[in-house]
Design a protein around this motif. Structure first.
Motif, short mmCIF file in Angstrom:
data_model
loop_
_atom_site.label_atom_id
_atom_site.label_comp_id
_atom_site.label_asym_id
_atom_site.label_seq_id
_atom_site.Cartn_x
_atom_site.Cartn_y
_atom_site.Cartn_z
N LYS A 25 0.82 -1.22 0.00
CA LYS A 25 0.00 0.00 0.00
C LYS A 25 0.85 1.27 0.00
CE LYS A 25 -4.26 -1.80 2.00
NZ LYS A 25 -5.27 -1.66 3.06
N GLY A 26 1.89 1.26 -0.83
CA GLY A 26 2.69 2.46 -1.01
C GLY A 26 3.75 2.71 0.04
N LYS A 27 3.94 1.76 0.95
CA LYS A 27 5.01 1.91 1.96
C LYS A 27 5.57 0.53 2.26
CE LYS A 27 1.93 3.88 4.76
NZ LYS A 27 1.23 4.42 5.95
N ALA A 33 3.62 -1.09 9.72
CA ALA A 33 3.48 -1.51 11.12
C ALA A 33 3.76 -0.35 12.07
CB ALA A 33 4.42 -2.69 11.42
N VAL A 34 4.80 0.42 11.78
CA VAL A 34 5.15 1.57 12.62
C VAL A 34 4.03 2.60 12.61
CG1 VAL A 34 6.69 3.58 12.76
CG2 VAL A 34 7.65 1.29 12.47
N ASP A 35 3.52 2.92 11.43
CA ASP A 35 2.46 3.93 11.32
C ASP A 35 1.20 3.51 12.09
OD1 ASP A 35 4.17 5.41 9.78
OD2 ASP A 35 3.16 5.01 7.86
N GLU A 36 0.83 2.23 11.98
CA GLU A 36 -0.36 1.75 12.69
C GLU A 36 -0.14 1.76 14.20
OE1 GLU A 36 -3.23 1.42 11.22
OE2 GLU A 36 -2.36 1.74 9.24
N ALA A 37 1.08 1.42 14.63
CA ALA A 37 1.39 1.45 16.06
C ALA A 37 1.29 2.88 16.59
CB ALA A 37 2.79 0.89 16.30
N CYS A 99 6.23 -7.30 12.32
CA CYS A 99 6.21 -6.35 11.21
C CYS A 99 5.58 -6.93 9.96
CB CYS A 99 7.62 -5.86 10.90
SG CYS A 99 8.68 -7.10 10.14
N ASP A 100 5.24 -8.23 9.98
CA ASP A 100 4.81 -8.87 8.72
C ASP A 100 3.36 -9.35 8.74
OD1 ASP A 100 5.03 -11.03 10.45
OD2 ASP A 100 6.06 -12.32 9.00
N GLN A 101 2.54 -8.74 9.60
CA GLN A 101 1.10 -9.02 9.59
C GLN A 101 0.41 -7.78 8.99
OE1 GLN A 101 0.67 -10.11 13.85
NE2 GLN A 101 -0.52 -11.84 13.10
N PRO A 102 0.22 -7.75 7.69
CA PRO A 102 -0.20 -6.52 7.02
C PRO A 102 -1.58 -6.01 7.41
CG PRO A 102 -0.25 -8.38 5.49
CD PRO A 102 0.43 -8.85 6.72
N LEU A 191 -4.84 -7.51 -2.95
CA LEU A 191 -4.98 -6.06 -3.05
C LEU A 191 -5.47 -5.65 -4.42
CD1 LEU A 191 -1.77 -4.69 -1.27
CD2 LEU A 191 -4.08 -4.79 -0.39
N ASN A 192 -4.96 -6.33 -5.44
CA ASN A 192 -5.31 -5.97 -6.83
C ASN A 192 -6.74 -6.38 -7.19
OD1 ASN A 192 -2.82 -4.84 -7.22
ND2 ASN A 192 -1.91 -6.71 -8.06
N VAL A 193 -7.26 -7.38 -6.47
CA VAL A 193 -8.64 -7.84 -6.73
C VAL A 193 -9.62 -6.85 -6.15
CG1 VAL A 193 -10.33 -9.60 -6.11
CG2 VAL A 193 -8.08 -10.28 -6.96
N ASN A 194 -9.29 -6.30 -4.97
CA ASN A 194 -10.22 -5.40 -4.26
C ASN A 194 -10.26 -4.01 -4.89
OD1 ASN A 194 -10.80 -7.43 -2.50
ND2 ASN A 194 -9.21 -6.87 -1.04
#
Length: 194
Positions: A25-27, A33-37, A99-102, A191-194
């Motif tokens: 998603k562009g990052k 993960a950091v942004d959501e935290a 960090c790998d649970q999107p 992501l591409n399907v949605n």
């Protein structure tokens, strides 16, 4: 206050490149993960790096970055390092996340904290695919247990020992993590399907 430890020290051996740098998603996955935290309102936010630390790029504003020299020991060494740092702050609980649970987002992290405040159990874990796991919140009373973890042991050992003391938050997407190129391809395809 509830702190957050983001575990990002692994070598991504099955992927063949640092998963922390994969685009989502562009990052990068780690930046996501950091942004959501940070969005969760929890503080402090601690990122534990290890393998490939010099190659991993992300914005460090608002976070404490630790380097785990013992990352090859396994996840336990990163948990111990993060908990040792978090104990220097005035916190009464900590959320351990990867960090790998999107699909982890700030709202989920807030829900863990609210559930802990409302239910009063020392552990609030996400539930998915018939199990409980990360992200998981631990009351500060369990910090000594986290500091005892060794080797490849993740927080699962503490979850097993305190199985009757866990409140659960349903998180169906918790089973999605990125360990292989196939996992990543599947994620991008979704992501591409949605």
């Amino acid at each position: 206050m509830t702190g957050i430890i983001i575990l990002a020290a692994g070598s991504s051996s099955r992927l063949g490149q640092p998963k922390q740098n994969l685009q989502y998603k562009g990052k990068t996955l780690l930046q996501h993960a950091v942004d959501e935290a940070l969005d969760s309102g929890c503080s402090p936010v601690i990122v534990v790096l290890g393998a490939n630390a010099d190659k991993i790029k992300f914005g460090t504003d608002g976070v404490t970055v630790l380097h785990n020299p013992d990352w090859q020991e396994g996840m336990a060494s990163s948990i111990r390092l993060g908990v040792t740092e978090i104990m220097k702050h005035t916190v009464d609980s900590v959320i351990v996340m990867l960090c790998d649970q999107p699909f982890v987002d700030g709202n989920l992290l807030k829900t863990l904290k609210l559930q802990w405040q409302e239910v009063g159990k020392p552990i609030v874990a996400c539930s998915y695919k018939g199990t409980v796991g990360v992200p998981v919140l631990f009351d500060s009373s369990l910090f000594p247990e986290l500091l005892k973890l060794q080797g490849q042991e993740g927080a699962k050992k503490v979850l097993s020992a305190y199985a009757d003391e866990i409140a659960e938050v349903e998180f169906e997407e918790g089973s999605t993590d990125i360990d292989t190129a196939e996992n990543y391809h599947d994620l991008i395809s979704r992501l591409n399907v949605n």
